[in-house]
Motif scaffolding. Structure first.
Motif, PDB file in Angstrom:
ATOM      1  N   LYS A 138     -28.568  15.750  17.477  1.00  0.00           N
ATOM      2  CA  LYS A 138     -29.638  15.145  17.570  1.00  0.00           C
ATOM      3  C   LYS A 138     -30.735  16.222  17.484  1.00  0.00           C
ATOM      4  O   LYS A 138     -31.911  15.787  16.739  1.00  0.00           O
ATOM      5  N   LEU A 139     -30.859  17.166  17.320  1.00  0.00           N
ATOM      6  CA  LEU A 139     -32.025  18.411  17.234  1.00  0.00           C
ATOM      7  C   LEU A 139     -31.909  18.345  15.847  1.00  0.00           C
ATOM      8  O   LEU A 139     -33.397  18.792  15.714  1.00  0.00           O
ATOM      9  N   TRP A 140     -30.972  18.616  15.092  1.00  0.00           N
ATOM     10  CA  TRP A 140     -30.673  18.853  13.615  1.00  0.00           C
ATOM     11  C   TRP A 140     -31.454  17.702  12.794  1.00  0.00           C
ATOM     12  O   TRP A 140     -32.259  17.645  12.242  1.00  0.00           O
ATOM     13  N   THR A 141     -31.111  16.481  13.714  1.00  0.00           N
ATOM     14  CA  THR A 141     -31.401  15.235  13.459  1.00  0.00           C
ATOM     15  C   THR A 141     -33.099  15.245  13.446  1.00  0.00           C
ATOM     16  O   THR A 141     -33.898  15.216  11.907  1.00  0.00           O
ATOM     17  N   GLY A 142     -33.299  15.475  14.607  1.00  0.00           N
ATOM     18  CA  GLY A 142     -35.120  15.490  14.973  1.00  0.00           C
ATOM     19  C   GLY A 142     -35.967  16.610  13.669  1.00  0.00           C
ATOM     20  O   GLY A 142     -36.863  16.373  12.995  1.00  0.00           O
ATOM     21  N   MET A 143     -35.049  17.444  13.508  1.00  0.00           N
ATOM     22  CA  MET A 143     -35.907  18.523  13.079  1.00  0.00           C
ATOM     23  C   MET A 143     -36.035  18.266  11.720  1.00  0.00           C
ATOM     24  O   MET A 143     -36.926  18.652  10.555  1.00  0.00           O
ATOM     25  N   ALA A 144     -34.774  17.065  10.498  1.00  0.00           N
ATOM     26  CA  ALA A 144     -34.387  17.157   9.701  1.00  0.00           C
ATOM     27  C   ALA A 144     -35.629  16.149   9.659  1.00  0.00           C
ATOM     28  O   ALA A 144     -36.505  16.601   8.264  1.00  0.00           O
ATOM     29  N   LYS A 145     -35.701  15.141  10.286  1.00  0.00           N
ATOM     30  CA  LYS A 145     -36.812  14.292   9.960  1.00  0.00           C
ATOM     31  C   LYS A 145     -38.095  14.453   9.694  1.00  0.00           C
ATOM     32  O   LYS A 145     -39.279  14.283   9.409  1.00  0.00           O
ATOM     33  N   GLU A 146     -38.742  15.344  11.031  1.00  0.00           N
ATOM     34  CA  GLU A 146     -39.755  15.760  10.571  1.00  0.00           C
ATOM     35  C   GLU A 146     -40.354  16.586  10.072  1.00  0.00           C
ATOM     36  O   GLU A 146     -41.188  16.620   9.540  1.00  0.00           O
ATOM     37  N   THR A 147     -38.720  17.600   9.324  1.00  0.00           N
ATOM     38  CA  THR A 147     -39.125  18.465   7.905  1.00  0.00           C
ATOM     39  C   THR A 147     -39.607  17.245   7.225  1.00  0.00           C
ATOM     40  O   THR A 147     -40.483  17.641   5.986  1.00  0.00           O
ATOM     41  N   ALA A 148     -39.192  16.111   6.448  1.00  0.00           N
ATOM     42  CA  ALA A 148     -39.535  15.101   5.945  1.00  0.00           C
ATOM     43  C   ALA A 148     -40.560  14.654   6.459  1.00  0.00           C
ATOM     44  O   ALA A 148     -41.411  14.627   5.432  1.00  0.00           O
ATOM     45  N   HIS A 149     -40.722  14.799   6.466  1.00  0.00           N
ATOM     46  CA  HIS A 149     -42.253  13.903   7.132  1.00  0.00           C
ATOM     47  C   HIS A 149     -43.198  14.785   7.086  1.00  0.00           C
ATOM     48  O   HIS A 149     -44.683  14.784   6.281  1.00  0.00           O
ATOM     49  N   GLN A 150     -43.264  16.274   7.218  1.00  0.00           N
ATOM     50  CA  GLN A 150     -44.997  17.407   7.280  1.00  0.00           C
ATOM     51  C   GLN A 150     -44.708  17.531   5.362  1.00  0.00           C
ATOM     52  O   GLN A 150     -45.475  17.870   5.715  1.00  0.00           O
ATOM     53  N   ILE A 151     -43.661  17.397   4.627  1.00  0.00           N
ATOM     54  CA  ILE A 151     -43.034  17.422   3.393  1.00  0.00           C
ATOM     55  C   ILE A 151     -44.275  16.257   2.684  1.00  0.00           C
ATOM     56  O   ILE A 151     -44.872  16.952   1.731  1.00  0.00           O
ATOM     57  N   GLY A 152     -44.200  15.318   3.307  1.00  0.00           N
ATOM     58  CA  GLY A 152     -44.848  14.793   3.052  1.00  0.00           C
ATOM     59  C   GLY A 152     -46.249  14.394   2.118  1.00  0.00           C
ATOM     60  O   GLY A 152     -46.848  13.471   1.417  1.00  0.00           O
ATOM     61  N   THR A 153     -47.148  15.487   3.715  1.00  0.00           N
ATOM     62  CA  THR A 153     -48.507  15.287   3.142  1.00  0.00           C
ATOM     63  C   THR A 153     -48.824  15.865   2.127  1.00  0.00           C
ATOM     64  O   THR A 153     -49.516  15.445   1.330  1.00  0.00           O
ATOM     65  N   PRO A 154     -48.408  17.737   1.591  1.00  0.00           N
ATOM     66  CA  PRO A 154     -48.792  18.582   0.581  1.00  0.00           C
ATOM     67  C   PRO A 154     -48.344  17.915  -0.401  1.00  0.00           C
ATOM     68  O   PRO A 154     -49.029  17.550  -1.507  1.00  0.00           O
ATOM     69  N   LEU A 155     -47.567  16.883  -0.337  1.00  0.00           N
ATOM     70  CA  LEU A 155     -46.548  16.000  -1.806  1.00  0.00           C
ATOM     71  C   LEU A 155     -47.699  15.320  -2.190  1.00  0.00           C
ATOM     72  O   LEU A 155     -48.418  15.149  -3.904  1.00  0.00           O
ATOM     73  N   SER A 156     -48.532  14.484  -1.545  1.00  0.00           N
ATOM     74  CA  SER A 156     -49.686  13.630  -1.941  1.00  0.00           C
ATOM     75  C   SER A 156     -50.467  14.342  -2.028  1.00  0.00           C
ATOM     76  O   SER A 156     -51.173  13.680  -3.493  1.00  0.00           O
ATOM     77  N   SER A 157     -50.820  15.270  -1.260  1.00  0.00           N
ATOM     78  CA  SER A 157     -51.718  16.176  -2.548  1.00  0.00           C
ATOM     79  C   SER A 157     -52.141  16.343  -3.624  1.00  0.00           C
ATOM     80  O   SER A 157     -52.591  16.229  -4.293  1.00  0.00           O
ATOM     81  N   LEU A 158     -49.633  17.419  -3.370  1.00  0.00           N
ATOM     82  CA  LEU A 158     -49.541  17.350  -5.143  1.00  0.00           C
ATOM     83  C   LEU A 158     -49.607  16.907  -6.466  1.00  0.00           C
ATOM     84  O   LEU A 158     -49.948  16.437  -7.169  1.00  0.00           O
ATOM     85  N   LEU A 159     -49.192  15.598  -5.782  1.00  0.00           N
ATOM     86  CA  LEU A 159     -49.894  14.187  -6.967  1.00  0.00           C
ATOM     87  C   LEU A 159     -51.422  13.677  -7.079  1.00  0.00           C
ATOM     88  O   LEU A 159     -51.538  13.462  -8.303  1.00  0.00           O
TER      89      LEU A 159
END
Length: 383
Positions: free
Chosen positions: A174-195
């Protein structure tokens, strides 16, 4: 006290309490067993006295009801009466059919001699006879009682351990799943900026060669974000050409690895269809390739093969790296296990979960030799 300390303390207390309980039960069982055994001997001594009374009573008018009643009541303890020469005079409470066999009787007599001391029966020191006897059936069953108790206790402790362990694994997942989803969420912001920055670079007419490379890496980041977002949920599988997916992952890492690594890709056919999740399976291939490249320390030979067999699709990833001993073949797939100075030891663990849990396939070390290299194999069902 933190959670880990509390857990360790609880385990020690549970083990110590269990040992104390088992020790007390075993001791009480032993005391009861000895007491019961002593009572059986007293019973046999009374029986021997009753037989002696019958044998030596010369008064025809005397009552023999009590000795006879004692003898009749002793019907649960097997015994054999022998004379001073060792000749068998009487057999009681043994199987009447088997007792016709001399070998059976002799064997029972040896068992009786090993279990209990004989009781001497004589009259004025003459005509000595000896009563040999076995432990009763109830006493025999009592000897197995401590073993049964220990087995029950072991089973009980095993259930507690499995329950605790499964809860711990579920909590960790559960902890790793939460961390993975949070990582995906955090990557999304700079990705939009890079585009957005890529769009500006195109407007500024920057050399397309640079823009294309940036776009590749942005696409790569987007793929990584999608992979992390899928952890903990059941991925959708589609009919895909496994050759294309494997080759794409191979090309991406081969082009970015050391020039001293000779990379080879081979496929038995151009198209092999199977049910896959493109992003997750590509992650598996990349994990295997990264491990292979790390194991070779920037120099060696890397080979990937995709083969269409009669029943399965077989993918092998081979390197000429440092290899591993056979005892590590299964350990490397455990979460947290790593031979690197840096890393969390999750790559192969995730790969195993993706292949076996999500794609219902198999992943394992096909062969490895220290100093010569390792070959991993993946087996998947064909479409």
């Amino acid at each position: 006290m933190n959670f880990t300390t509390n857990t360790f303390f609880f385990k020690r207390v549970a083990v110590l309490t269990s040992l104390v309980i088992v020790s007390l039960v075993l001791w009480n069982t032993f005391i009861f067993f000895q007491k019961f055994k002593k009572e059986e001997r007293i019973k046999i001594e009374i029986l021997a006295a009753a037989q002696k009374e019958l044998a030596t009573n010369s008064d025809l008018n005397a009552s023999v009801d009590l000795p006879l009643k004692v003898i009749e009541s002793s019907n649960n303890i097997p015994m054999i009466l022998v004379n001073a020469k060792g000749e068998i005079l009487e057999i009681q409470n043994l199987d009447p059919v088997k007792s016709l066999d001399k070998n059976y009787v002799a064997k029972q007599l040896q068992i009786m001699k090993s279990q209990n001391k004989p009781i001497e029966v004589s009259y004025k020191g003459k005509n000595k006879q000896f009563v040999y006897y076995k432990d009763s059936e109830l006493l025999d069953k009592l000897t197995y009682y401590p073993i049964a108790l220990i087995l029950i206790l072991i089973l009980f402790l095993s259930v507690i351990y499995l329950f605790y362990n499964s809860n711990k694994i579920a909590e960790t997942n559960k902890l790793w799943t939460g961390m993975a989803k949070e990582t995906a969420h955090q990557i999304g912001t700079p990705l939009s900026s890079l585009l957005g920055w890529i769009a500006i670079l195109k407007m500024e007419k920057v050399d397309n060669k640079y823009v294309e490379e940036i776009e590749k890496d942005v696409s790569r980041l987007n793929t990584i974000a999608n992979r992390f977002s899928k952890i903990g949920s059941t991925p959708e599988l589609k009919k895909e050409n496994i050759i294309t997916i494997t080759k794409t992952a191979f090309d991406y890492l081969a082009s970015r690895s050391s020039k001293q690594i000779s990379s080879t890709f081979w496929a038995s056919e151009d198209v092999i269809y199977t049910n896959l999740n493109t992003e997750l399976f590509g992650w598996v291939i990349e994990n295997l390739l990264k491990n292979a490249i790390d194991a070779m320390s920037g120099k060696g030979s890397l080979q990937v093969k995709v083969e269409n067999t009669q029943k399965k699709v077989k993918i092998t990833v081979s390197d000429t790296g440092k290899g591993m001993p056979k005892k590590m073949y299964k350990q490397i797939f455990k979460p947290g296990f790593t031979t690197k100075k840096r890393g969390w030891g999750l790559g192969l663990s995730l790969s195993k979960r993706i292949v076996e849990d999500y794609h219902k396939g198999k992943i394992f070390v096909l062969k490895s030799e220290v100093g010569k290299g390792t070959t991993f194999e993946i087996l998947l069902e064909k479409f």
